[in-house]
Design a protein around this motif. Sequence first.
Motif, PDB file in Angstrom:
ATOM      1  N   ALA A 157      27.477  64.234  43.002  1.00 46.71           N
ATOM      2  CA  ALA A 157      26.967  62.976  43.755  1.00 46.71           C
ATOM      3  C   ALA A 157      27.487  61.780  42.744  1.00 46.71           C
ATOM      4  CB  ALA A 157      25.715  63.078  44.000  1.00 46.71           C
ATOM      5  N   ALA A 158      27.036  61.958  41.396  1.00 46.96           N
ATOM      6  CA  ALA A 158      27.306  60.876  40.422  1.00 46.96           C
ATOM      7  C   ALA A 158      28.854  60.515  40.159  1.00 46.96           C
ATOM      8  CB  ALA A 158      26.694  61.268  39.069  1.00 46.96           C
ATOM      9  N   LEU A 159      29.697  61.737  40.394  1.00 46.91           N
ATOM     10  CA  LEU A 159      31.295  61.446  40.049  1.00 46.91           C
ATOM     11  C   LEU A 159      31.583  60.751  41.633  1.00 46.91           C
ATOM     12  CD1 LEU A 159      32.055  65.043  38.743  1.00 46.91           C
ATOM     13  CD2 LEU A 159      31.968  62.791  37.372  1.00 46.91           C
ATOM     14  N   ALA A 160      31.224  61.279  42.490  1.00 44.63           N
ATOM     15  CA  ALA A 160      31.801  60.444  43.914  1.00 44.63           C
ATOM     16  C   ALA A 160      31.340  59.163  43.888  1.00 44.63           C
ATOM     17  CB  ALA A 160      30.627  61.252  44.908  1.00 44.63           C
ATOM     18  N   GLU A 161      29.995  58.569  43.339  1.00 46.67           N
ATOM     19  CA  GLU A 161      29.625  57.185  43.329  1.00 46.67           C
ATOM     20  C   GLU A 161      30.406  56.674  42.455  1.00 46.67           C
ATOM     21  OE1 GLU A 161      27.314  53.794  43.946  1.00 46.67           O
ATOM     22  OE2 GLU A 161      27.731  55.543  45.180  1.00 46.67           O
ATOM     23  N   GLN A 162      30.724  56.965  41.230  1.00 51.76           N
ATOM     24  CA  GLN A 162      31.498  56.312  39.995  1.00 51.76           C
ATOM     25  C   GLN A 162      32.910  56.052  40.498  1.00 51.76           C
ATOM     26  OE1 GLN A 162      30.642  57.017  36.339  1.00 51.76           O
ATOM     27  NE2 GLN A 162      32.513  56.134  35.211  1.00 51.76           N
ATOM     28  N   TYR A 163      33.693  57.239  41.148  1.00 50.38           N
ATOM     29  CA  TYR A 163      34.929  57.332  41.551  1.00 50.38           C
ATOM     30  C   TYR A 163      35.389  56.740  42.685  1.00 50.38           C
ATOM     31  CZ  TYR A 163      35.556  59.481  36.578  1.00 50.38           C
ATOM     32  OH  TYR A 163      35.579  59.602  35.391  1.00 50.38           O
ATOM     33  N   GLY A 164      34.601  56.738  43.569  1.00 50.41           N
ATOM     34  CA  GLY A 164      34.596  56.343  45.032  1.00 50.41           C
ATOM     35  C   GLY A 164      35.257  57.576  45.770  1.00 50.41           C
TER      36      GLY A 164
ATOM     37  N   MET B  76      41.047  61.577  38.783  1.00 51.23           N
ATOM     38  CA  MET B  76      40.149  61.995  39.861  1.00 51.23           C
ATOM     39  C   MET B  76      40.696  61.577  41.424  1.00 51.23           C
ATOM     40  SD  MET B  76      37.605  63.317  38.190  1.00 51.23           S
ATOM     41  CE  MET B  76      36.000  63.529  39.333  1.00 51.23           C
ATOM     42  N   LYS B  77      41.487  60.492  41.424  1.00 50.64           N
ATOM     43  CA  LYS B  77      42.119  60.340  42.841  1.00 50.64           C
ATOM     44  C   LYS B  77      42.858  61.156  42.973  1.00 50.64           C
ATOM     45  CE  LYS B  77      39.510  56.378  43.506  1.00 50.64           C
ATOM     46  NZ  LYS B  77      38.651  56.117  44.828  1.00 50.64           N
ATOM     47  N   ALA B  78      43.931  61.737  42.210  1.00 50.40           N
ATOM     48  CA  ALA B  78      45.054  62.649  42.262  1.00 50.40           C
ATOM     49  C   ALA B  78      44.497  64.032  42.551  1.00 50.40           C
ATOM     50  CB  ALA B  78      45.845  62.785  41.110  1.00 50.40           C
ATOM     51  N   CYS B  79      43.353  64.360  42.052  1.00 49.07           N
ATOM     52  CA  CYS B  79      42.786  65.618  42.269  1.00 49.07           C
ATOM     53  C   CYS B  79      42.064  65.698  43.772  1.00 49.07           C
ATOM     54  CB  CYS B  79      41.762  66.066  41.311  1.00 49.07           C
ATOM     55  SG  CYS B  79      42.292  66.544  39.624  1.00 49.07           S
ATOM     56  N   GLN B  80      41.360  64.711  44.057  1.00 49.33           N
ATOM     57  CA  GLN B  80      40.800  64.770  45.459  1.00 49.33           C
ATOM     58  C   GLN B  80      42.210  64.798  46.600  1.00 49.33           C
ATOM     59  OE1 GLN B  80      37.768  62.114  47.400  1.00 49.33           O
ATOM     60  NE2 GLN B  80      39.425  60.579  47.277  1.00 49.33           N
ATOM     61  N   ALA B  81      43.102  64.029  46.385  1.00 55.84           N
ATOM     62  CA  ALA B  81      44.177  64.005  47.289  1.00 55.84           C
ATOM     63  C   ALA B  81      44.564  65.482  47.541  1.00 55.84           C
ATOM     64  CB  ALA B  81      45.307  62.931  46.958  1.00 55.84           C
ATOM     65  N   LEU B  82      44.643  66.066  45.959  1.00 61.28           N
ATOM     66  CA  LEU B  82      45.521  67.584  46.581  1.00 61.28           C
ATOM     67  C   LEU B  82      44.253  68.096  47.279  1.00 61.28           C
ATOM     68  CD1 LEU B  82      46.357  67.979  42.889  1.00 61.28           C
ATOM     69  CD2 LEU B  82      47.848  68.005  44.580  1.00 61.28           C
ATOM     70  N   ALA B  83      43.000  68.266  47.198  1.00 65.30           N
ATOM     71  CA  ALA B  83      42.110  68.965  47.861  1.00 65.30           C
ATOM     72  C   ALA B  83      42.201  68.427  49.362  1.00 65.30           C
ATOM     73  CB  ALA B  83      40.752  68.788  47.302  1.00 65.30           C
ATOM     74  N   GLN B  84      42.529  66.885  49.600  1.00 66.60           N
ATOM     75  CA  GLN B  84      42.463  66.487  51.032  1.00 66.60           C
ATOM     76  C   GLN B  84      43.671  67.086  51.814  1.00 66.60           C
ATOM     77  OE1 GLN B  84      42.163  62.524  50.092  1.00 66.60           O
ATOM     78  NE2 GLN B  84      39.842  62.402  50.593  1.00 66.60           N
ATOM     79  N   VAL B  85      44.540  67.388  51.129  1.00 67.77           N
ATOM     80  CA  VAL B  85      45.713  68.093  51.689  1.00 67.77           C
ATOM     81  C   VAL B  85      45.755  69.502  51.765  1.00 67.77           C
ATOM     82  CG1 VAL B  85      47.188  66.079  51.397  1.00 67.77           C
ATOM     83  CG2 VAL B  85      47.251  68.187  49.997  1.00 67.77           C
ATOM     84  N   GLY B  86      44.422  70.224  51.938  1.00 65.54           N
ATOM     85  CA  GLY B  86      44.382  71.426  52.127  1.00 65.54           C
ATOM     86  C   GLY B  86      44.250  72.568  51.041  1.00 65.54           C
ATOM     87  N   ASN B  87      44.249  72.212  49.665  1.00 67.69           N
ATOM     88  CA  ASN B  87      44.232  73.152  48.631  1.00 67.69           C
ATOM     89  C   ASN B  87      42.651  73.314  48.062  1.00 67.69           C
ATOM     90  OD1 ASN B  87      47.080  73.419  48.454  1.00 67.69           O
ATOM     91  ND2 ASN B  87      47.074  70.941  48.073  1.00 67.69           N
ATOM     92  N   GLU B  88      42.546  74.281  47.331  1.00 70.66           N
ATOM     93  CA  GLU B  88      41.369  74.631  46.700  1.00 70.66           C
ATOM     94  C   GLU B  88      41.728  74.036  45.076  1.00 70.66           C
ATOM     95  OE1 GLU B  88      38.174  78.099  44.903  1.00 70.66           O
ATOM     96  OE2 GLU B  88      39.866  78.540  46.694  1.00 70.66           O
ATOM     97  N   VAL B  89      40.858  73.073  44.769  1.00 68.56           N
ATOM     98  CA  VAL B  89      41.158  72.317  43.468  1.00 68.56           C
ATOM     99  C   VAL B  89      40.011  72.629  42.459  1.00 68.56           C
ATOM    100  CG1 VAL B  89      41.847  70.239  42.454  1.00 68.56           C
ATOM    101  CG2 VAL B  89      42.543  70.761  44.544  1.00 68.56           C
ATOM    102  N   CYS B  90      40.333  72.806  41.275  1.00 69.98           N
ATOM    103  CA  CYS B  90      39.740  72.997  40.112  1.00 69.98           C
ATOM    104  C   CYS B  90      40.214  72.011  38.999  1.00 69.98           C
ATOM    105  CB  CYS B  90      39.150  74.365  39.719  1.00 69.98           C
ATOM    106  SG  CYS B  90      37.759  74.533  38.423  1.00 69.98           S
ATOM    107  N   LEU B  91      39.350  71.250  38.482  1.00 66.99           N
ATOM    108  CA  LEU B  91      40.000  70.257  37.323  1.00 66.99           C
ATOM    109  C   LEU B  91      39.267  70.794  35.801  1.00 66.99           C
ATOM    110  CD1 LEU B  91      41.348  67.684  36.142  1.00 66.99           C
ATOM    111  CD2 LEU B  91      39.247  66.572  37.000  1.00 66.99           C
TER     112      LEU B  91
END
Length: 376
Positions: free
Chosen positions: A48-55, A22-37
């Motif tokens: 919202a639940a995923l964001a809380e659990q994974y920060g 989840m951290k790696a996927c978020q980073a890919l999105a943060q550098v300007g990509n559209e990400v689907c896992l």
Amino acid sequence: MKIACIATSQVPSSTANSIQVMKACQALAQVGNEVCLWVPGARGAEWAALAEQYGLITPFEVRWLPTRQVWRRYDLAWNAARAAKQWGARVVYTWAPQAAVFAQWRGLPAVLELHDRITGKVGPLWFRWFLQSRRPKRLLLITEALRAVLERQFGMALPAPVTQIAPNGTEMERYENLPAAEDARRQLGLPQGLTAVFSGHFYAGRGTDLLFELARHLPELNFVWVGGREKDVAALREKLAEANMENVVLSGFVPNAHLPLYQAAGDFLLMPYERSIAGSGGGDSAAICSPMKMFDYLAAGRVIVTSELPVLHEILNEHNAVFCPPEDAAAWADALRGLMRDPARRESLSARAREDAHSYTWKARAERALDGLRQA
């Protein structure tokens, strides 16, 4: 760029491999990509639940695919690669060699991230097929030690243009403006006084016995043990009660979003790994690991006290951490006593740790991983 990520990890879950995905996927999105896992499972979870659990801060799409146990996740890899192609992915990013190969078969560039040795009867075949493909590709390995292990296993040098050492990372923004240790303890309702914090699971090899011995030998030091499965935490509470030890606080599971404050509450952050480390997926990772907590500990800007494992020297050194022999409670206690008497050294180690953390962000890692693949 549209990036399809494919992982065999359960989501949501508290396991390290799930958090790392989840951290790696978020980073890919943060550098300007559209990400689907794509991950296995019949039911999903709200963002919202995923964001809380994974920060997590930056949203990305997660899709769950039903799987059958008999196919050992091969159905996930095949169906996710097909779905990625239909979705319009430009790159597939995966932790499963078979998913990388299926993506290549569909004409897509693939990034394969590995944290462990290649195992199983057909695992080596998938890995060789990945490397032999003429499609653009990137092999991410979390440590130089893992590269050496794989090169010995396959009897060849891994191709330099393709292979990249990609240690895990941290999110500096989550560690900005953290309170001083005393204030963090006050916010969390923890006892005041010098405090040693351990965060993570209590799997075999994580140093649970050493933590217990340290708390028993250092009654003048407070301990906060953060995380763990419910059954493990219950067993530790019982053990502490039987020993009449009152200088340990067990928090139980804490959502990743709240971990920085708990880590900030410590004057010392502990990594008491044993000579053999069991992971959530099994196996022994002591020689090749890149613990996520190590990077968060650096970002927290506190004194890191760690087991002397050779692989950890790829990131840590005598300027940003204190090394102790694994499983040697007496040596660990002596080291902590020395640090307790030396505030100047604590300040120096803490400042250097925080400074060094800037070299290991998830976003910088994602940028390097995609370098050269954006135009593929």
